[in-house]
Design a protein around this motif. Structure first.
Motif, PDB file in Angstrom:
ATOM      1  N   ARG A  40      35.414  93.761  22.399  1.00 41.43           N
ATOM      2  CA  ARG A  40      35.225  94.722  23.481  1.00 41.43           C
ATOM      3  C   ARG A  40      35.198  94.002  24.829  1.00 41.43           C
ATOM      4  O   ARG A  40      34.568  92.966  24.973  1.00 41.43           O
ATOM      5  CB  ARG A  40      33.937  95.529  23.290  1.00 41.43           C
ATOM      6  CG  ARG A  40      32.672  94.705  23.288  1.00 41.43           C
ATOM      7  CD  ARG A  40      31.395  95.493  23.048  1.00 41.43           C
ATOM      8  NE  ARG A  40      31.162  96.581  23.934  1.00 41.43           N
ATOM      9  CZ  ARG A  40      30.569  96.470  25.118  1.00 41.43           C
ATOM     10  NH1 ARG A  40      30.176  95.309  25.566  1.00 41.43           N
ATOM     11  NH2 ARG A  40      30.393  97.545  25.860  1.00 41.43           N
ATOM     12  N   LYS A  41      35.924  94.521  25.794  1.00 39.86           N
ATOM     13  CA  LYS A  41      35.945  93.976  27.158  1.00 39.86           C
ATOM     14  C   LYS A  41      36.203  92.468  27.189  1.00 39.86           C
ATOM     15  O   LYS A  41      35.595  91.746  27.965  1.00 39.86           O
ATOM     16  CB  LYS A  41      34.627  94.284  27.871  1.00 39.86           C
ATOM     17  CG  LYS A  41      34.447  95.731  28.235  1.00 39.86           C
ATOM     18  CD  LYS A  41      33.100  96.046  28.832  1.00 39.86           C
ATOM     19  CE  LYS A  41      32.824  95.296  30.112  1.00 39.86           C
ATOM     20  NZ  LYS A  41      31.576  95.744  30.751  1.00 39.86           N
ATOM     21  N   GLY A  42      37.059  91.973  26.323  1.00 39.21           N
ATOM     22  CA  GLY A  42      37.365  90.549  26.300  1.00 39.21           C
ATOM     23  C   GLY A  42      36.322  89.693  25.615  1.00 39.21           C
ATOM     24  O   GLY A  42      36.449  88.475  25.548  1.00 39.21           O
ATOM     25  N   ALA A  43      35.284  90.299  25.087  1.00 38.62           N
ATOM     26  CA  ALA A  43      34.216  89.572  24.393  1.00 38.62           C
ATOM     27  C   ALA A  43      34.307  89.829  22.888  1.00 38.62           C
ATOM     28  O   ALA A  43      34.820  90.856  22.449  1.00 38.62           O
ATOM     29  CB  ALA A  43      32.847  90.003  24.906  1.00 38.62           C
ATOM     30  N   THR A  44      33.785  88.891  22.129  1.00 39.03           N
ATOM     31  CA  THR A  44      33.680  89.044  20.681  1.00 39.03           C
ATOM     32  C   THR A  44      32.218  89.185  20.320  1.00 39.03           C
ATOM     33  O   THR A  44      31.383  88.405  20.789  1.00 39.03           O
ATOM     34  CB  THR A  44      34.274  87.822  19.965  1.00 39.03           C
ATOM     35  OG1 THR A  44      35.658  87.715  20.322  1.00 39.03           O
ATOM     36  CG2 THR A  44      34.153  87.956  18.460  1.00 39.03           C
ATOM     37  N   CYS A  45      31.904  90.171  19.508  1.00 40.30           N
ATOM     38  CA  CYS A  45      30.538  90.414  19.065  1.00 40.30           C
ATOM     39  C   CYS A  45      30.493  90.355  17.544  1.00 40.30           C
ATOM     40  O   CYS A  45      31.451  90.759  16.877  1.00 40.30           O
ATOM     41  CB  CYS A  45      30.057  91.791  19.522  1.00 40.30           C
ATOM     42  SG  CYS A  45      30.185  92.092  21.298  1.00 40.30           S
ATOM     43  N   THR A  46      29.373  89.877  17.010  1.00 41.13           N
ATOM     44  CA  THR A  46      29.211  89.804  15.559  1.00 41.13           C
ATOM     45  C   THR A  46      27.841  90.313  15.143  1.00 41.13           C
ATOM     46  O   THR A  46      26.870  90.232  15.897  1.00 41.13           O
ATOM     47  CB  THR A  46      29.360  88.357  15.044  1.00 41.13           C
ATOM     48  OG1 THR A  46      28.378  87.531  15.669  1.00 41.13           O
ATOM     49  CG2 THR A  46      30.739  87.798  15.321  1.00 41.13           C
ATOM     50  N   ALA A  47      27.779  90.833  13.933  1.00 39.48           N
ATOM     51  CA  ALA A  47      26.526  91.234  13.296  1.00 39.48           C
ATOM     52  C   ALA A  47      26.654  90.882  11.818  1.00 39.48           C
ATOM     53  O   ALA A  47      27.729  91.033  11.239  1.00 39.48           O
ATOM     54  CB  ALA A  47      26.263  92.724  13.471  1.00 39.48           C
ATOM     55  N   VAL A  48      25.571  90.408  11.216  1.00 39.15           N
ATOM     56  CA  VAL A  48      25.570  90.029   9.805  1.00 39.15           C
ATOM     57  C   VAL A  48      24.594  90.928   9.058  1.00 39.15           C
ATOM     58  O   VAL A  48      23.471  91.150   9.509  1.00 39.15           O
ATOM     59  CB  VAL A  48      25.171  88.545   9.634  1.00 39.15           C
ATOM     60  CG1 VAL A  48      25.084  88.176   8.161  1.00 39.15           C
ATOM     61  CG2 VAL A  48      26.162  87.644  10.355  1.00 39.15           C
ATOM     62  N   TYR A  49      25.037  91.424   7.914  1.00 38.47           N
ATOM     63  CA  TYR A  49      24.221  92.294   7.064  1.00 38.47           C
ATOM     64  C   TYR A  49      23.999  91.591   5.737  1.00 38.47           C
ATOM     65  O   TYR A  49      24.959  91.250   5.048  1.00 38.47           O
ATOM     66  CB  TYR A  49      24.919  93.640   6.859  1.00 38.47           C
ATOM     67  CG  TYR A  49      25.206  94.325   8.174  1.00 38.47           C
ATOM     68  CD1 TYR A  49      24.228  95.074   8.800  1.00 38.47           C
ATOM     69  CD2 TYR A  49      26.438  94.176   8.797  1.00 38.47           C
ATOM     70  CE1 TYR A  49      24.473  95.674  10.026  1.00 38.47           C
ATOM     71  CE2 TYR A  49      26.690  94.768  10.021  1.00 38.47           C
ATOM     72  CZ  TYR A  49      25.704  95.518  10.628  1.00 38.47           C
ATOM     73  OH  TYR A  49      25.946  96.105  11.840  1.00 38.47           O
ATOM     74  N   ASN A  50      22.734  91.384   5.368  1.00 37.15           N
ATOM     75  CA  ASN A  50      22.394  90.594   4.189  1.00 37.15           C
ATOM     76  C   ASN A  50      21.965  91.404   2.974  1.00 37.15           C
ATOM     77  O   ASN A  50      21.944  90.877   1.868  1.00 37.15           O
ATOM     78  CB  ASN A  50      21.290  89.593   4.531  1.00 37.15           C
ATOM     79  CG  ASN A  50      21.762  88.571   5.533  1.00 37.15           C
ATOM     80  OD1 ASN A  50      22.788  87.928   5.342  1.00 37.15           O
ATOM     81  ND2 ASN A  50      21.028  88.427   6.630  1.00 37.15           N
ATOM     82  N   ASN A  51      21.576  92.662   3.161  1.00 40.24           N
ATOM     83  CA  ASN A  51      21.093  93.463   2.033  1.00 40.24           C
ATOM     84  C   ASN A  51      22.235  93.903   1.132  1.00 40.24           C
ATOM     85  O   ASN A  51      23.371  94.061   1.575  1.00 40.24           O
ATOM     86  CB  ASN A  51      20.342  94.698   2.535  1.00 40.24           C
ATOM     87  CG  ASN A  51      19.071  94.330   3.265  1.00 40.24           C
ATOM     88  OD1 ASN A  51      18.578  93.211   3.164  1.00 40.24           O
ATOM     89  ND2 ASN A  51      18.539  95.259   4.024  1.00 40.24           N
ATOM     90  N   ALA A  52      21.919  94.133  -0.116  1.00 37.21           N
ATOM     91  CA  ALA A  52      22.913  94.654  -1.060  1.00 37.21           C
ATOM     92  C   ALA A  52      23.303  96.066  -0.650  1.00 37.21           C
ATOM     93  O   ALA A  52      22.465  96.841  -0.175  1.00 37.21           O
ATOM     94  CB  ALA A  52      22.337  94.652  -2.473  1.00 37.21           C
ATOM     95  N   ALA A  53      24.567  96.399  -0.821  1.00 38.01           N
ATOM     96  CA  ALA A  53      25.056  97.731  -0.466  1.00 38.01           C
ATOM     97  C   ALA A  53      24.470  98.780  -1.408  1.00 38.01           C
ATOM     98  O   ALA A  53      24.505  98.623  -2.618  1.00 38.01           O
ATOM     99  CB  ALA A  53      26.575  97.760  -0.546  1.00 38.01           C
ATOM    100  N   VAL A  54      23.898  99.829  -0.829  1.00 35.43           N
ATOM    101  CA  VAL A  54      23.355 100.949  -1.593  1.00 35.43           C
ATOM    102  C   VAL A  54      23.976 102.219  -1.020  1.00 35.43           C
ATOM    103  O   VAL A  54      23.946 102.434   0.193  1.00 35.43           O
ATOM    104  CB  VAL A  54      21.813 101.006  -1.480  1.00 35.43           C
ATOM    105  CG1 VAL A  54      21.270 102.223  -2.191  1.00 35.43           C
ATOM    106  CG2 VAL A  54      21.189  99.731  -2.013  1.00 35.43           C
TER     107      VAL A  54
END
Length: 95
Positions: free
Chosen positions: A35-49
């Motif tokens: 977005r707007k020339g920037a890179t953003c990240t998020a990490v999800y560690n829980n098992a998918a439910v």
């Protein structure tokens, strides 16, 4: 698992954004947002439910950090991410 990509979406302040989610080798999921020339990240560690949500910190290369909530569909696969980039807007990326 290959990254799940979707067409461009609109951010409340950044205009058009793109995002993807992928499964990492350790079993966690990585959300990547451009977005707007920037890179953003998020990490999800829980098992998918099926039907559940998971909150993660959104870290952006331009310093506009915020939060990103991953929602799993009834099939247990990522359905969408709702995010905010601090005071610099936010939006939803659907998969």
């Amino acid at each position: 698992m290959r990254p799940r990509k979707q067409d461009a979406f609109t951010d409340t302040k950044a205009g058009v954004v793109t995002g993807s989610i992928s499964l990492r080798s350790n079993g966690s999921r990585l959300f990547l947002l451009n977005r707007k020339g920037a890179t953003c990240t998020a990490v999800y560690n829980n098992a998918a439910v099926a039907g559940s949500t998971e909150l993660s910190k959104l870290v952006c290369s331009d310093g506009n950090n915020g939060n990103a909530t991953l929602r799993y569909g009834s099939d247990g696969k990522p359905a969408h991410v709702l995010y905010n980039a601090g005071l610099d807007g936010g939006g939803t990326v659907r998969f």
